[in-house]
Every structure is written in C-alpha cells, then in structure tokens.
Design a protein around this motif. Structure first.
Motif, PDB file in Angstrom:
ATOM      1  N   ASP A 129     -12.569  22.037  13.238  1.00 41.33           N
ATOM      2  CA  ASP A 129     -12.659  22.740  11.957  1.00 41.33           C
ATOM      3  C   ASP A 129     -12.484  21.831  10.753  1.00 41.33           C
ATOM      4  OD1 ASP A 129     -13.129  25.216  13.211  1.00 41.33           O
ATOM      5  OD2 ASP A 129     -10.978  25.474  13.557  1.00 41.33           O
ATOM      6  N   SER A 130     -12.413  20.534  10.984  1.00 39.19           N
ATOM      7  CA  SER A 130     -12.309  19.613   9.848  1.00 39.19           C
ATOM      8  C   SER A 130     -13.665  19.550   9.144  1.00 39.19           C
ATOM      9  CB  SER A 130     -11.853  18.219  10.300  1.00 39.19           C
ATOM     10  OG  SER A 130     -12.733  17.676  11.253  1.00 39.19           O
ATOM     11  N   VAL A 131     -13.615  19.319   7.856  1.00 35.52           N
ATOM     12  CA  VAL A 131     -14.817  19.242   7.028  1.00 35.52           C
ATOM     13  C   VAL A 131     -15.237  17.782   6.961  1.00 35.52           C
ATOM     14  CG1 VAL A 131     -15.763  19.649   4.720  1.00 35.52           C
ATOM     15  CG2 VAL A 131     -14.043  21.215   5.656  1.00 35.52           C
ATOM     16  N   ARG A 132     -16.456  17.522   7.354  1.00 42.70           N
ATOM     17  CA  ARG A 132     -16.956  16.143   7.328  1.00 42.70           C
ATOM     18  C   ARG A 132     -17.527  15.836   5.951  1.00 42.70           C
ATOM     19  NH1 ARG A 132     -15.438  18.289  12.245  1.00 42.70           N
ATOM     20  NH2 ARG A 132     -15.935  16.900  13.960  1.00 42.70           N
ATOM     21  N   VAL A 133     -17.049  14.753   5.331  1.00 40.14           N
ATOM     22  CA  VAL A 133     -17.603  14.275   4.064  1.00 40.14           C
ATOM     23  C   VAL A 133     -18.048  12.842   4.300  1.00 40.14           C
ATOM     24  CG1 VAL A 133     -16.213  15.816   2.631  1.00 40.14           C
ATOM     25  CG2 VAL A 133     -15.355  13.538   3.123  1.00 40.14           C
ATOM     26  N   GLN A 134     -19.149  12.438   3.706  1.00 41.83           N
ATOM     27  CA  GLN A 134     -19.670  11.098   3.999  1.00 41.83           C
ATOM     28  C   GLN A 134     -18.763   9.990   3.486  1.00 41.83           C
ATOM     29  OE1 GLN A 134     -22.209  10.519   6.132  1.00 41.83           O
ATOM     30  NE2 GLN A 134     -21.470   8.414   6.012  1.00 41.83           N
ATOM     31  N   VAL A 135     -18.309  10.113   2.245  1.00 40.47           N
ATOM     32  CA  VAL A 135     -17.483   9.063   1.638  1.00 40.47           C
ATOM     33  C   VAL A 135     -16.203   9.722   1.123  1.00 40.47           C
ATOM     34  CG1 VAL A 135     -17.391   7.248  -0.107  1.00 40.47           C
ATOM     35  CG2 VAL A 135     -19.584   7.824   0.978  1.00 40.47           C
ATOM     36  N   GLY A 136     -15.104   9.477   1.810  1.00 38.60           N
ATOM     37  CA  GLY A 136     -13.845  10.138   1.476  1.00 38.60           C
ATOM     38  C   GLY A 136     -13.389   9.908   0.053  1.00 38.60           C
ATOM     39  N   VAL A 137     -13.430   8.673  -0.405  1.00 40.69           N
ATOM     40  CA  VAL A 137     -12.961   8.369  -1.760  1.00 40.69           C
ATOM     41  C   VAL A 137     -13.885   9.004  -2.805  1.00 40.69           C
ATOM     42  CG1 VAL A 137     -12.455   6.529  -3.414  1.00 40.69           C
ATOM     43  CG2 VAL A 137     -11.751   6.286  -1.027  1.00 40.69           C
TER      44      VAL A 137
END
Length: 153
Positions: free
Chosen positions: A129-137
């Motif tokens: 259920d974690s949300v994937r984001v390409q670039v965390g910063v």
C-alpha cells in the motif's frame, strides 16, 4: 460614519485568504481523501536507523491522536536508506498498516528502489500500500509547494 474602502477591502481580502487555508490553488482540499484536514504534515525519512524510524512513526501516531485522523493529513516520504522502512518483513509493518488504515500515506522513492535493484540484482519487496513516487526529494518539494509542512525528525 464614513466607510474606509481600503480597510474594508483589506478585511475582505484577509477573510478570503483565511477561508482558503488548507486548500489548493483553486479552493480544493490539498488531499481529496482528507477534505476536512486543517493540518498538513510531510515527514521525511532518509535514514535506516531504527531510532529514526521509530521516531517518525511515533510522531505520526501522536499527531493522529492529538488532532484526530480527519483533521490532519500526514504523509511519510522515504528515500535513500529510509526506504528500508517500507520493505516487507520490516518489524514495523503492522504499525505501518495501522497508520495507513488511519489515513497516513507512505511514499517511497523509486529512484532509490531502482538503485538498490541495480546494485543487488533485485528490487526490494515493498509494502503493497505504499505510494510509489519517482523522485522522493522532488515529491517533497512539490508537497511543500502545495502547502504541506516538512518535518525531518
């Protein structure tokens, strides 16, 4: 008594501004899943030390208890070594799932995940259920720009 149009305009402008707090550019909530939230918090985790992970999770749990789950929107963004928090099998998986059930979002930097995959030959198994984001910063910068307050415990 004469009305000072400048003061009236200032008061009206402040009222409009205050009515828009916690909303996006067009008056919509920052997060549609939390339409009544009055506080918007982004917790950054870029560390794999157990004490840091525990602190971030504790801050989220304490704020949910303090404000109530409907009044606060919390996101925990992980990148670099902090991604370890969201690897399945982590001893905190049950607590993470409990926080998610109360509306806390956990985002994970896919650049970090891809780097791990290149160096180890396989991608880590992440909390489903974690949300994937390409670039965390970059995600953190975008959320702050929207109005979230960034805290790095």
């Amino acid at each position: 008594m004469p009305v000072n149009k400048g003061v009236t305009g200032l008061v009206l402008g402040l009222a409009i501004l205050m009515a828009g707090l916690g909303t996006g550019v067009q008056g919509e909530p920052l997060n549609e899943d939390k339409p009544f939230a009055e506080q918007f918090l982004l917790l950054q985790l870029s560390d794999d030390q157990p004490e840091k992970q525990n602190m971030v999770l504790s801050v989220a749990a304490n704020l949910l208890q303090h404000y109530g789950p409907d009044s606060i929107d919390i996101e925990i963004t992980t990148f670099g070594p902090g991604v370890a928090l969201l690897v399945n099998g982590n001893s905190r998986t049950e607590l993470i799932s409990s926080l998610m059930a109360q509306g806390v979002r956990f985002s994970v930097c896919m650049n970090t995940v891809e780097t791990i995959e290149r160096s180890t030959g396989r991608a880590p198994d992440l909390h489903p259920d974690s949300v994937r984001v390409q670039v965390g910063v970059a995600h953190i910068l975008d959320q702050v720009k929207k109005g979230y307050v960034l805290v790095r415990p």
